[in-house]
Design a protein around this motif. Structure first.
Motif, mmCIF file in Angstrom:
data_model
loop_
_atom_site.group_PDB
_atom_site.id
_atom_site.type_symbol
_atom_site.label_atom_id
_atom_site.label_comp_id
_atom_site.label_asym_id
_atom_site.label_seq_id
_atom_site.Cartn_x
_atom_site.Cartn_y
_atom_site.Cartn_z
ATOM 1 N N SER A 457 -15.737 -36.437 -9.456
ATOM 2 C CA SER A 457 -15.751 -37.394 -10.193
ATOM 3 C C SER A 457 -15.325 -38.777 -9.426
ATOM 4 O O SER A 457 -14.395 -38.801 -8.483
ATOM 5 N N THR A 480 -19.891 -36.474 -11.953
ATOM 6 C CA THR A 480 -19.214 -37.697 -12.967
ATOM 7 C C THR A 480 -19.170 -39.054 -12.300
ATOM 8 O O THR A 480 -18.611 -39.005 -11.362
ATOM 9 N N ASN A 482 -18.731 -42.887 -12.906
ATOM 10 C CA ASN A 482 -18.358 -43.899 -13.967
ATOM 11 C C ASN A 482 -18.538 -45.289 -13.359
ATOM 12 O O ASN A 482 -17.787 -45.461 -12.406
ATOM 13 N N GLY A 495 -24.385 -38.635 -14.264
ATOM 14 C CA GLY A 495 -24.108 -38.586 -12.721
ATOM 15 C C GLY A 495 -24.930 -39.228 -11.747
ATOM 16 O O GLY A 495 -24.711 -38.791 -10.442
#
Length: 634
Positions: A457, A480, A482, A495
């Motif tokens: 992530s 992931t 963000n 993603g």
């Protein structure tokens, strides 16, 4: 009957069937030597062949001049005694079809000399040895199957000379035979007067302990002796003009390097090779302990794989890439005031390097806590000892290109808000990196975090203004991504990274299975799906442009559905997509750049709805592609 030039090679197979020949003073061990002639793996047949079997001593590590002098001396003594020094044995058939010949010889070192073809094979004959000796002819290099039962003898090993050896490239027949030996091998090919060396010519020949090369060799290409960990002797002939970086990676025992007095390009001092003016250190493969280097330039890979090098004092101008790669025991480096150019990966893999210091007066670099920094301390060039979880100093604003490239054991990184830029491949191939926090980042350059398989992530802040499409390439676990809601340039979804307006898909590093490109997307960016090996099917609904290398290396991609909206397909867009059985190209496609389907195979098909190649398609649009092309498909 004479052996002709087109026969591939000659192989000895000696059985340990010795018997005793006693005299009043001592016992002499004798052996029945069996000779088999082979071409393309098949035995040759005949009635009888005649060879000179010459007893020799101290064959290896002698110069050609010394060998000639010694031979002349022996011949002189022989003439005085009225006996020939070189005994001639007649090999007679040992089996019915005449493909094997035998002779009984005493223990010792011999040279088989087939005079008409100038073919020489050296072999040690002794007790308890399962001998198998080969001579190699490059004209039959494809006949490698005949080597499957051949191994080097115990003890001395094999020394081969053969005038027919020419270019020795990677994975050549001679290299394979030496590399597979379980016993020390000494190789003398000085009589191979047309020989040249290619990339990785003797790569991985850990059994090779001595190598004598002919004067025809003019260059040592990259990695030509790499990982010859037991090589102790090598000659540099008069014609050698080029020694490439990496030629001696992990040759830590190469302490004796003999340069011909006639060579005007190189000199050797304390086992280190320099250019003749001694301003450039080319390689010091056996460097160990504490050393000092004062040459102006240290070439790439000069010390790579020196396991016993512990400390180095460098007073030079430039250190080239990978110069001290994988020096496992290197603990400290001192950079003198002259050092002004330390290239990428200079200390990569040297995990014990905890101390980097810079002399007062150096105008380019500074050092702190094992880090190599710019003079003002704003840019981080290297931190070889970084392990586990690390936090960069708040004084740094840029992580330079390749700063942490390939560092194992680096688990998590925190880049303080002051760090604004991450350079090209800065954290690439950090195999243990699982977490990155960079709250103030503005610019992430190409391949900055590529090939980090554990990175799962990433949080991208609203400060981010530029993220290269390959920044997270081949991060298969990165599901992931963000993006802060206040970011004006990008947004994240499922993603993937998109432009803020959703019209450009920047990157989808962990795309897998069956996906549909969102209807808002008009452009699939460069490297967007590069090497997404779990991606199986992709459907495009509104895409206009497929960028360069967009799906390059998607090995398991089976189905690509291009919509009628597609106008442009970039270079290498679908390179190495080897599982696509049939790709239908709609008539809307006006431009296809070069190598778009590079490396496609004969079992694949490209079905174009256009009746002929459109004018906008590059002349090399399907270069290096063996797929069948069908036109006018409905």
């Amino acid at each position: 009957m004479k052996i002709k030039n087109y026969f591939c090679f000659i192989a000895f197979f000696a059985l340990a069937c010795f018997f005793s020949c006693k005299s009043s003073e001592h016992e002499i061990a004798c052996y029945d030597m069996k000779l088999r002639l082979v071409s393309d793996g098949e035995p040759l047949t005949g009635t009888e062949r005649e060879f000179a079997l010459r007893p020799l001593e101290d064959v290896i590590l002698e110069s050609e001049e010394d060998e000639k002098k010694k031979a002349d001396e022996k011949e002189s003594v022989a003439e005085t005694n009225g006996e020939p020094e070189y005994l001639r044995y007649l090999f007679t058939p040992a089996n019915e079809d005449g493909s094997e010949y035998s002779v009984t010889v005493a223990e010792g070192l011999y040279r088989l000399f087939e005079e008409n073809n100038d073919l020489h094979v050296f072999v040690k004959v002794g007790a308890g040895e399962n001998l198998a000796v080969l001579a190699y002819c490059s004209s039959f290099a494809d006949a490698s199957d005949a080597l499957k039962d051949i191994s080097a003898p115990s003890g001395l090993g094999v020394i081969v000379t053969d005038r027919d050896i020419t270019a020795l490239g990677y994975d050549n027949l001679l290299q394979r035979s030496v590399a597979s030996s379980q016993n020390p091998v000494s190789l003398d090919i000085r009589k191979c007067t047309r020989s040249t060396l290619g990339f990785r010519a003797f790569y991985g020949c850990s059994s090779l302990c001595a190598l004598q090369l002919p004067d025809s060799v003019t260059s040592f290409p990259k990695e030509c002796f790499a990982h010859c960990s037991n090589l102790r002797y090598l000659n540099v002939g008069p014609g050698v003009k080029s020694i490439e970086g990496g030629a001696f990676i992990s040759c830590e025992n190469l302490s004796t390097i003999s340069v011909s007095p006639s060579n005007r390009n190189y000199i050797v001092e304390n086992s280190a090779i320099y250019l003749s003016d001694k301003k450039t250190l080319v390689a010091w493969p056996s460097a160990k302990g504490d050393i000092a280097v004062s040459a102006d330039l240290i070439t790439a890979y000069a010390f790579a794989g020196c396991p016993e090098l512990t400390s180095v004092n460098i007073d030079c101008v430039s250190i080239q890439p990978n110069a001290f790669q994988n020096c496992a025991s290197l603990q400290s480096v001192f950079l003198g005031k002259r050092v002004e150019d330390v290239r990428e990966n200079a200390f990569i893999g040297s995990k014990s390097l905890t101390s980097i210091s810079v002399e007062d007066g150096n105008t380019t670099y500074s050092a702190k806590d094992g880090m190599l920094l710019s003079k003002e301390g704003l840019r981080l060039f290297a931190w070889p000892s970084a392990q586990g979880s690390v936090t960069l100093p708040q004084t740094i604003n840029r992580v330079e290109d390749n700063a942490f490239f390939g560092q194992k054991g680096l688990v998590s990184v925190y880049l303080p808000p002051q760090v604004r830029e991450v350079g090209h491949q800065a954290f690439a191939e950090c195999s243990d990196l699982s977490s990155v926090n960079m709250p103030g980042i503005v610019n992430i350059e190409s391949y900055a975090f590529s090939k980090c398989p554990k990175l799962a992530s990433v949080n991208l802040p609203d400060s981010l203004r530029r993220c290269d499409g390959s920044a997270f390439s081949e991060c298969g676990a990165l599901t992931t991504i963000n993006v802060a809601s206040g970011n004006s340039q990008y947004r994240g979804e499922n993603g993937a990274i998109f432009s803020a307006d959703g019209k450009t898909l920047i990157e989808w590093p962990a795309a897998s299975g069956v996906i549909t490109i969102p209807a808002t997307v008009e452009t699939i960016g460069t490297y967007a799906f590069n090497r997404c090996t779990s991606l199986e099917e992709v459907t495009m609904t509104s895409v206009v442009t497929v960028g360069h290398h967009a799906f390059d290396g998607c090995l398991n991609l089976k189905t690509v559905n291009l919509s009628e909206s597609v106008r442009t397909i970039g270079s290498h867009a679908f390179s190495n997509c080897l599982s696509v059985e049939n790709l239908v190209i709609p008539e809307s496609v006006q431009v296809i750049k070069n190598y778009a389907f590079w490396f496609w195979g004969k079992n694949q098909t490209i079905s174009a709805k256009a009746k002929r190649k459109p004018a906008g398609w590059d002349f090399a649009w399907n270069a290096d592609c063996e797929a069948a092309v069908k036109w006018g498909v409905k």
